[in-house]
Scaffold this active site. Sequence first.
Site, short mmCIF file in Angstrom:
data_model
loop_
_atom_site.label_atom_id
_atom_site.label_comp_id
_atom_site.label_asym_id
_atom_site.label_seq_id
_atom_site.Cartn_x
_atom_site.Cartn_y
_atom_site.Cartn_z
N MET A 86 0.83 -1.19 0.00
CA MET A 86 0.00 0.00 0.00
C MET A 86 0.87 1.24 0.00
O MET A 86 1.80 1.36 0.79
CB MET A 86 -0.90 0.03 1.22
CG MET A 86 -1.76 1.27 1.31
SD MET A 86 -2.50 1.44 2.94
CE MET A 86 -1.07 1.86 3.90
N CYS A 87 0.60 2.15 -0.91
CA CYS A 87 1.31 3.42 -0.98
C CYS A 87 0.32 4.56 -0.81
O CYS A 87 -0.89 4.34 -0.76
CB CYS A 87 2.04 3.56 -2.31
SG CYS A 87 3.19 2.22 -2.66
N ARG A 88 0.84 5.76 -0.73
CA ARG A 88 0.00 6.96 -0.69
C ARG A 88 0.67 8.03 -1.53
O ARG A 88 1.90 8.09 -1.60
CB ARG A 88 -0.18 7.47 0.74
CG ARG A 88 -1.13 6.66 1.58
CD ARG A 88 -1.22 7.24 2.99
NE ARG A 88 -2.26 6.58 3.76
CZ ARG A 88 -2.12 5.40 4.35
NH1 ARG A 88 -0.97 4.77 4.26
NH2 ARG A 88 -3.11 4.87 5.02
#
Length: 338
Positions: A1-3
Amino acid sequence: MCRFVIYKGTAPVQLSHLLTRPCHSIINQAFDSRLRLDHRRPINGDGFGVGWYDSVYDEELGSQPCIFTSVTPAWNNVNLTRLAEKIKSPLVFAHVRATTAGTLSLDNCHPWSYGKLMFMHNGGIADFHKIKRKLQMALPDELFNMVTGNTDSQWAFALLLSKLPDPTARSFTPAILQKAMLDTIAHINQLLEEHDIAEPSLMNFCVTDGETVVATRYISSRTEEAASLWFSSGSTFSEYAAGGHYKMSKTDKRENIIMIASEPLTFEKADWMEIRTNHMVVITPKMNLLQIPIMDKFYVPQSDPAALSRGTEFAAAKGFLSPRRDVSRPLEAIENHL
């Protein structure tokens, strides 16, 4: 998961107002998320990157973006803090990473650039190893050789570049970037179908040439929600209370600032609107924000009740979305076509 977070404004912003000062900045989100629940990887500590364009064109420096990346956690990088206090830019891409594909290295940190273009991704292409060779075969030698990392994201960028009439051009119209993005998604979907890959792919892609921004909130599914994506627009983005509490203010009808983010940067609910699943957002050079449906076999029109009942379980299980919440809230932006 990245942002990730995108800033485009009529005036340059000091990077610290996006990255370090807000109490819910993208860096603070990396270890203290309030929106998404990722029980597999609760922090984004696998590196970060920030890219920006000069406020004033300098012939000696050129028009390409400058990118700073590191494999250290963003919240513990003193150089980022120092740079953020001294750099201003009218267009910024920032990304914090939690590895889902590829090793921990500078080459795998978003964003990436090629000429005037800059690109980043939040999500993952399902069973990418099965389609990687086929995707690579579609690339000319120059674009094949420009990939230095081993993530699905950078190969997707190379594919997008191959869809442009001239990826080294000095300017791109919004329509050209929009078409390249649609062609990239269609090409990836075709490869997934050819290899009988049924698991949905999460393709929140962003590309800019420093003037136009094209971003997608997309999943190759008719029944699941894509990874979260939000936008905010207004006249000023500033601190209104001590402790890094920021808000977007609207003093007139003009949009001087448009921001797109995986997760809102403020706790003011009125500041942010959710981008619909399987839609593209385009910020034009004149600061118009257009939301455009991606009309393929995975698109469900808003008139179809199924559009309001997409499941959140898939994206939530991968840490890209909080489980079941109201995703049918209407947007202020009107869907438009370029």
